[in-house]
Design a protein around this motif. Structure first.
Motif, PDB file in Angstrom:
ATOM      1  N   TRP A 309      26.976  70.862  40.147  1.00 44.54           N
ATOM      2  CA  TRP A 309      27.097  70.115  41.402  1.00 44.54           C
ATOM      3  C   TRP A 309      28.257  70.640  42.237  1.00 44.54           C
ATOM      4  CZ3 TRP A 309      27.205  66.227  37.103  1.00 44.54           C
ATOM      5  CH2 TRP A 309      28.468  66.062  36.553  1.00 44.54           C
ATOM      6  N   PRO A 310      28.437  70.166  43.446  1.00 44.11           N
ATOM      7  CA  PRO A 310      29.483  70.716  44.313  1.00 44.11           C
ATOM      8  C   PRO A 310      30.861  70.627  43.686  1.00 44.11           C
ATOM      9  CG  PRO A 310      28.000  69.336  45.582  1.00 44.11           C
ATOM     10  CD  PRO A 310      27.634  69.143  44.143  1.00 44.11           C
ATOM     11  N   CYS A 311      31.682  71.597  43.978  1.00 40.86           N
ATOM     12  CA  CYS A 311      33.021  71.607  43.402  1.00 40.86           C
ATOM     13  C   CYS A 311      33.819  70.380  43.836  1.00 40.86           C
ATOM     14  CB  CYS A 311      33.752  72.897  43.784  1.00 40.86           C
ATOM     15  SG  CYS A 311      33.997  73.123  45.571  1.00 40.86           S
ATOM     16  N   GLN A 312      33.454  69.801  44.992  1.00 40.24           N
ATOM     17  CA  GLN A 312      34.171  68.613  45.449  1.00 40.24           C
ATOM     18  C   GLN A 312      33.966  67.411  44.528  1.00 40.24           C
ATOM     19  OE1 GLN A 312      32.146  70.460  47.270  1.00 40.24           O
ATOM     20  NE2 GLN A 312      32.985  70.886  49.325  1.00 40.24           N
ATOM     21  N   TRP A 313      32.930  67.457  43.715  1.00 40.52           N
ATOM     22  CA  TRP A 313      32.679  66.338  42.812  1.00 40.52           C
ATOM     23  C   TRP A 313      33.587  66.364  41.581  1.00 40.52           C
ATOM     24  CZ3 TRP A 313      26.714  65.315  42.219  1.00 40.52           C
ATOM     25  CH2 TRP A 313      26.163  65.079  43.501  1.00 40.52           C
ATOM     26  N   GLY A 314      34.311  67.432  41.425  1.00 40.44           N
ATOM     27  CA  GLY A 314      35.233  67.496  40.298  1.00 40.44           C
ATOM     28  C   GLY A 314      34.590  67.914  38.995  1.00 40.44           C
ATOM     29  N   SER A 315      33.790  68.958  39.011  1.00 43.47           N
ATOM     30  CA  SER A 315      33.096  69.390  37.802  1.00 43.47           C
ATOM     31  C   SER A 315      34.040  70.122  36.845  1.00 43.47           C
ATOM     32  CB  SER A 315      31.934  70.306  38.177  1.00 43.47           C
ATOM     33  OG  SER A 315      31.382  70.894  37.023  1.00 43.47           O
ATOM     34  N   VAL A 326      31.666  81.629  27.375  1.00 42.73           N
ATOM     35  CA  VAL A 326      30.216  81.513  27.485  1.00 42.73           C
ATOM     36  C   VAL A 326      29.764  82.349  28.678  1.00 42.73           C
ATOM     37  CG1 VAL A 326      28.303  79.930  27.955  1.00 42.73           C
ATOM     38  CG2 VAL A 326      30.164  79.226  26.422  1.00 42.73           C
ATOM     39  N   GLY A 327      28.741  83.146  28.484  1.00 44.85           N
ATOM     40  CA  GLY A 327      28.269  84.068  29.518  1.00 44.85           C
ATOM     41  C   GLY A 327      27.448  83.389  30.594  1.00 44.85           C
ATOM     42  N   LEU A 328      28.018  82.369  31.251  1.00 48.91           N
ATOM     43  CA  LEU A 328      27.362  81.669  32.346  1.00 48.91           C
ATOM     44  C   LEU A 328      28.304  81.631  33.542  1.00 48.91           C
ATOM     45  CD1 LEU A 328      25.848  78.638  30.374  1.00 48.91           C
ATOM     46  CD2 LEU A 328      24.586  80.617  31.265  1.00 48.91           C
ATOM     47  N   ASP A 329      27.750  81.440  34.718  1.00 48.72           N
ATOM     48  CA  ASP A 329      28.562  81.408  35.935  1.00 48.72           C
ATOM     49  C   ASP A 329      28.013  80.330  36.878  1.00 48.72           C
ATOM     50  OD1 ASP A 329      30.345  81.922  37.892  1.00 48.72           O
ATOM     51  OD2 ASP A 329      29.534  83.881  38.466  1.00 48.72           O
ATOM     52  N   THR A 330      28.912  79.658  37.591  1.00 47.20           N
ATOM     53  CA  THR A 330      28.509  78.627  38.559  1.00 47.20           C
ATOM     54  C   THR A 330      28.263  79.205  39.947  1.00 47.20           C
ATOM     55  OG1 THR A 330      30.812  78.155  39.121  1.00 47.20           O
ATOM     56  CG2 THR A 330      29.827  76.873  37.337  1.00 47.20           C
ATOM     57  N   ASP A 331      28.739  80.421  40.172  1.00 49.49           N
ATOM     58  CA  ASP A 331      28.642  81.047  41.500  1.00 49.49           C
ATOM     59  C   ASP A 331      29.281  80.205  42.605  1.00 49.49           C
ATOM     60  OD1 ASP A 331      27.341  83.106  40.303  1.00 49.49           O
ATOM     61  OD2 ASP A 331      25.400  82.781  41.251  1.00 49.49           O
ATOM     62  N   TYR A 332      30.380  79.493  42.237  1.00 49.00           N
ATOM     63  CA  TYR A 332      31.089  78.700  43.231  1.00 49.00           C
ATOM     64  C   TYR A 332      31.557  79.556  44.419  1.00 49.00           C
ATOM     65  CZ  TYR A 332      31.594  74.137  40.892  1.00 49.00           C
ATOM     66  OH  TYR A 332      31.362  72.901  40.347  1.00 49.00           O
ATOM     67  N   ASP A 333      31.939  80.804  44.090  1.00 43.78           N
ATOM     68  CA  ASP A 333      32.466  81.661  45.146  1.00 43.78           C
ATOM     69  C   ASP A 333      31.390  82.068  46.143  1.00 43.78           C
ATOM     70  OD1 ASP A 333      31.285  82.967  43.019  1.00 43.78           O
ATOM     71  OD2 ASP A 333      32.328  84.861  43.414  1.00 43.78           O
ATOM     72  N   ILE A 334      30.119  81.801  45.795  1.00 43.89           N
ATOM     73  CA  ILE A 334      29.014  82.155  46.689  1.00 43.89           C
ATOM     74  C   ILE A 334      28.559  80.944  47.500  1.00 43.89           C
ATOM     75  CG2 ILE A 334      26.645  83.017  46.793  1.00 43.89           C
ATOM     76  CD1 ILE A 334      27.226  84.585  44.240  1.00 43.89           C
ATOM     77  N   HIS A 335      28.286  79.803  46.814  1.00 47.46           N
ATOM     78  CA  HIS A 335      27.728  78.642  47.514  1.00 47.46           C
ATOM     79  C   HIS A 335      28.499  77.345  47.274  1.00 47.46           C
ATOM     80  CE1 HIS A 335      26.153  77.564  43.614  1.00 47.46           C
ATOM     81  NE2 HIS A 335      25.519  78.744  43.540  1.00 47.46           N
ATOM     82  N   GLY A 336      29.485  77.341  46.380  1.00 48.17           N
ATOM     83  CA  GLY A 336      30.296  76.146  46.155  1.00 48.17           C
ATOM     84  C   GLY A 336      29.601  75.031  45.418  1.00 48.17           C
ATOM     85  N   GLY A 337      28.485  75.318  44.757  1.00 48.88           N
ATOM     86  CA  GLY A 337      27.745  74.282  44.052  1.00 48.88           C
ATOM     87  C   GLY A 337      26.589  73.767  44.877  1.00 48.88           C
ATOM     88  N   TYR A 338      25.732  72.965  44.242  1.00 47.03           N
ATOM     89  CA  TYR A 338      24.514  72.487  44.890  1.00 47.03           C
ATOM     90  C   TYR A 338      24.630  70.987  45.206  1.00 47.03           C
ATOM     91  CZ  TYR A 338      22.494  76.908  43.372  1.00 47.03           C
ATOM     92  OH  TYR A 338      22.236  78.249  43.171  1.00 47.03           O
ATOM     93  N   THR A 339      23.946  70.580  46.251  1.00 47.38           N
ATOM     94  CA  THR A 339      23.923  69.163  46.598  1.00 47.38           C
ATOM     95  C   THR A 339      23.058  68.405  45.607  1.00 47.38           C
ATOM     96  OG1 THR A 339      21.987  69.329  48.025  1.00 47.38           O
ATOM     97  CG2 THR A 339      24.127  69.758  49.052  1.00 47.38           C
ATOM     98  N   TYR A 340      23.166  67.084  45.672  1.00 57.45           N
ATOM     99  CA  TYR A 340      22.406  66.244  44.754  1.00 57.45           C
ATOM    100  C   TYR A 340      20.904  66.504  44.882  1.00 57.45           C
ATOM    101  CZ  TYR A 340      20.401  61.976  42.757  1.00 57.45           C
ATOM    102  OH  TYR A 340      19.650  61.089  42.025  1.00 57.45           O
TER     103      TYR A 340
END
Length: 861
Positions: A309-315, A326-340
């Protein structure tokens, strides 16, 4: 934390829900239970209903006039259904108006709204502000600014579901008396990583972080968890025709509003792209560059995608992924997370395309229930156990969006999963003060506080509601059907002795009849007594008691008896004023002459002991009585003009049940003024007169004078009045524990018996007394006795100083007439006075002996 920023979903969800509704589509406007034929009453109206709703039969006013309760849900579905359960219990069963605070003047979520909206509130951030505003305005949310614009103020009393009840901000509000201590909701919540059952069956090792860690698992994760692609992006980069021609994934190009959709039923199935980050052959398999420079984080390669979810939600996901290797990525630097809404669409897209996905999610909520029992149901990944040290070392609030990677991921100790959280409901302290206010009769205390303290909602119950929602497709249908099927649970929320329904006390109440009839009979007895006094005014016992004095006492008694009858009858605004005037003027006309007579007797006796003759002027005595009566009348005029007694309802809780199995609350009409000071003055005035009379009665209790036999009668009459005043005071003392309706009738009885006692003690003996003198000669001799006696009683030769008593006007004392040059004349005057008294008393004795002899022989000379 997720719930600190869920308000970000509002713009999308609220618009979508509002566009989906149609006017007057809600079959539950009158109430869920009423629509299901489970109650005889339609719901009560609330502040969100139009002013015409009651007249149109949509709702009804609260029969107990309870204050409205305003709910403040956060912006996720479990909050919505919890709020609706509370609305059903309060509005439909307990007659408490209940509405929902949305954080803005436009959005709507009320269960009974005619258009069936399902808007999302402004979110978690406004909940505590709403409760603080309620406290600021004393719990009355009608006082806040609810107009559209920047001045809109949130206001609410209840937070149905709160995840952070133990946080310092909430505890501070509890200590400051703004919030009540958090109420355990009976439900646990959790957050974590979830994969579809489909993915878990494909590779069970993914169910634990142990199967995700290290370089050995990096290629597997990169191959499985590809990047989801938005509709517009797919048409632009993946479709050779820009979606102008339908293909396997897209049937058409998206509109501007649909551009960021990750899935749309029937139009776009979703698409998962394998990017260079998913191709481990193109880069070093090391998750990060060997360089310690955190900027090299952006240069990482070969990773799968974890949907967050969006980084503003405090994940906590970035820190967990990094510190667990763990070999996973949130890609925050690309889209900042997804909306609900995008999170929901990504899961649906994975199901539609049979793609693998791993997502940060939370429970309880409704969306996951759609997939229960399918191969795409949510399956949680096990992460390391939670420790306090781990939680304390996580990235601080707001750092999840920090460009500094070190700040974003926090300390290496922050590698644990999320703990289970005990969910709570919160309530404003004003809800308790309103429900249990000492200024409100217990019979009409609002049940809202007690019902909310009973409120619990388990995860299993919530899951049932979500399942119905999935089946019925309509959230209100799901809610009302579930409530109808779980009436045992609904009824358990109802406090003892509730619901309550007012009922008017019958006008034919036996107590009303008894007190009214008794007052009328006593008034009739007083009238008869007045007639007898008039008829026998020349009778010795009546004439000696002074007929005018008796008439004045009887006038007061008649007013008191009339007031008692009016007080016993059903109250009206007119009768409330009449009884106040009758009782206060009545006691003034009855007691003031009594005080005057007793004081005069004491004065005469005391003067006689000092060998002084006094003159009692009737005009002066009546002048004082009239003056005092005028003063009392002025007080009553002011009372009537400023704060006239009016009929006000009094509520009496009973053990009776009506036909709907609701506890009956009698609505009783009683008289009262806004200020109690008038009543205090009234009772105080009566008490003051009786105190004065009692003092005089105590002084004359041992007086024994030949020819004057009223001393014991007057004393007994004073004691009788005092006893009844004490009984009146007892009724006022008991007003906090007994019904004012009952106490008013008790006072009516007291006034009636007080008047009856006055007639019995003072007047009946006079009517029954036999005259000792018969015939004309006897009356002549009696006149001689009276004329001689009056020489003492009415002589004006001696006048005491003015003001010695406000009931008598006396001549000057002998001492005042002594000439300063001839002091020896004082002794001469005293001797002369003594001789005159002896001669007069001797004459009286002789005449009395003659009278006695005449009575024995029966002669009429």
């Amino acid at each position: 934390m997720i719930l600190q920023a869920l308000f970000l979903l509002l713009p999308f969800t609220s618009t979508a829900a509002s566009n989906a509704t149609e006017h007057n589509t809600n079959p539950y406007q009158q109430g869920c239970l009423y629509a299901k034929n489970l109650t005889q009453h339609i719901r009560v109206c609330n502040s969100e209903d139009p002013s015409t709703a009651a007249g149109e039969g949509v709702c009804r006013p609260s029969p107990m006039d309870y204050a409205e309760v305003r709910l403040v849900p956060a912006d996720w579905e479990s909050n919505f259904f919890g709020s609706w359960i509370i609305q059903i219990v309060l509005s439909e069963l307990l007659h408490v108006p209940t509405s929902i605070e949305m954080g803005d003047p436009v959005s709507r979520l009320g269960l009974y709204h005619p258009d069936s909206p399902f808007d999302f509130p402004s979110g978690y951030a406004v909940q505590l502000e709403a409760v603080e505003n309620a406290n600021k305005f004393g719990g009355d949310c009608s006082k806040v600014n609810r107009a559209e614009g920047d001045g809109y103020q949130q206001c609410g009393h209840v937070l149905p579901e709160y995840w952070l009840a133990l946080e310092p901000e909430v505890q501070s509000l509890v200590r400051n008396g703004i919030l009540e201590p958090p109420q355990d909701l009976g439900m646990l919540a959790t957050e974590g990583w979830y994969i579809p059952k489909y993915t878990a069956l494909h590779d069970p090792s993914l169910l634990s972080y142990l199967g995700l860690q290290g370089d050995d698992n990096r290629r597997k994760l990169a191959q499985l968890f590809k990047r989801p692609v938005a509709w517009a992006d797919y048409c632009r980069t993946e479709s050779s025709t820009n979606c102008s021609i339908s293909d396997k994934y897209a049937q058409r190009p998206p509109s501007e509003e649909e551009a960021d959709n990750m899935f749309q039923e029937g139009d776009y199935t979703g698409y998962f792209r394998e990017t260079t980050s998913n191709k481990c052959d193109y880069a070093d398999l090391d998750f990060f560059s060997n360089s310690s420079d955190s900027s090299n984080y952006k240069n990482r390669r070969c990773s799968g995608m974890i949907v967050d979810w969006p980084c503003q939600w405090g994940s906590p996901v970035p820190g967990q992924v990094y510190h667990l290797d763990v070999g996973l990525d949130t890609d925050y630097d690309i889209h900042g997370g997804y909306t609900y809404s995008q999170l929901l669409q990504i899961w649906r897209a994975a199901n539609a395309t049979r793609s693998h996905v791993i997502m940060q999610w939370w429970q309880p909520e409704s969306f996951s229930g759609e997939f229960d029992g399918t191969d795409f149901e949510f399956t949680k990944v096990v992460l390391p156990d939670t420790t306090q040290i781990c939680l304390e070392n996580r990235a601080g609030s707001g750092n999840q969006c920090n460009n500094d990677f070190t700040e974003r991921v926090g300390s290496p100790l922050a590698d644990c999963g999320d703990p289970f959280k005990v969910l709570h409901s919160l309530a404003s302290k004003t809800l308790y003060t309103q429900a249990k206010s000492n200024t409100v009769p217990e019979a009409i205390h609002s049940p809202s506080h007690a019902a909310l303290r009973n409120y619990r909602l388990t995860a299993m119950q919530l899951k049932e509601i979500f399942a119905l929602w999935t089946t019925l497709k309509n959230p209100r249908d799901a809610m009302c059907n579930w409530a109808a099927d779980n009436m045992d649970y609904i009824n358990r929320l109802i406090p003892r002795t509730y619901p309550r329904m007012p009922a008017s006390k019958k006008k034919t109440d036996s107590f009303v009849y008894a007190t009214t009839v008794l007052g009328a009979l006593v008034a009739g007895l007083v009238i008869v007594t007045m007639f007898m006094v008039q008829k026998w005014q020349n009778k010795e016992s009546i004439k000696n008691a002074q007929v005018d004095f008796l008439r004045m006492m009887l006038t007061g008694s008649l007013l008191i008896a009339t007031g008692a009858a009016v007080m016993g009858a059903p109250s009206t605004n007119t009768s409330c004023i009449v009884e106040v005037w009758a009782i206060n003027l009545g006691y003034t006309l009855e007691l003031v002459p009594l005080v005057g007579k007793v004081a005069a007797v004491n004065h005469v006796i005391n003067s006689g002991k000092k060998m002084r003759r006094v003159q009692l002027r009737r005009k002066a005595l009546f002048g004082v009585i009239i003056s005092i009566s005028i003063f009392v009348a002025i007080f009553l005029i002011a009372w009537t003009a400023i704060d006239a007694p009016q009929v006000t309802p009094e509520y009496e809780l009973t053990d009776e049940l009506d036909s709907n199995n609701e506890t009956v609350v009698w609505v009783l009409d009683v008289c009262s003024s806004k200020s109690p000071i008038w009543l205090y003055v009234s009772v105080g005035w009566n008490g003051l007169i009786l105190v004065c009379t009692s003092v005089q009665a105590i002084r004359m209790r041992k007086v024994q004078v030949e020819g004057f036999n009223e001393t014991p009668t007057l004393a007994l009459l004073v004691y009788s009045h005092m006893m009844f005043v004490i009984l009146r005071l007892v009724t006022y003392v008991l007003s906090s524990s007994l019904s004012e309706y009952t106490l008013t009738r008790c006072r009516s009885l007291i006034f009636s018996f007080d008047t009856l006692a006055t007639i019995t003690i003072y007047f009946v003996p006079k009517f029954l007394a036999k005259d000792r003198i018969i015939g004309r000669s006897a009356r002549n001799m009696q006149s001689r006795v009276e004329s001689v006696s009056n020489v003492i009683y009415e002589s004006s030769s001696v006048r005491q100083k003015r003001g010695s008593s406000w009931f008598t006007t006396l001549d000057e004392s002998i001492t005042d007439n002594v000439h300063p040059r001839f002091p020896d004349k004082k002794e001469q005057q005293s001797e002369k006075l003594e001789k005159e008294n002896e001669l007069l008393l001797d004459e009286i004795r002789k005449l009395k002996e003659c009278l006695k002899a005449n009575q024995v022989t029966g002669h009429q000379n």
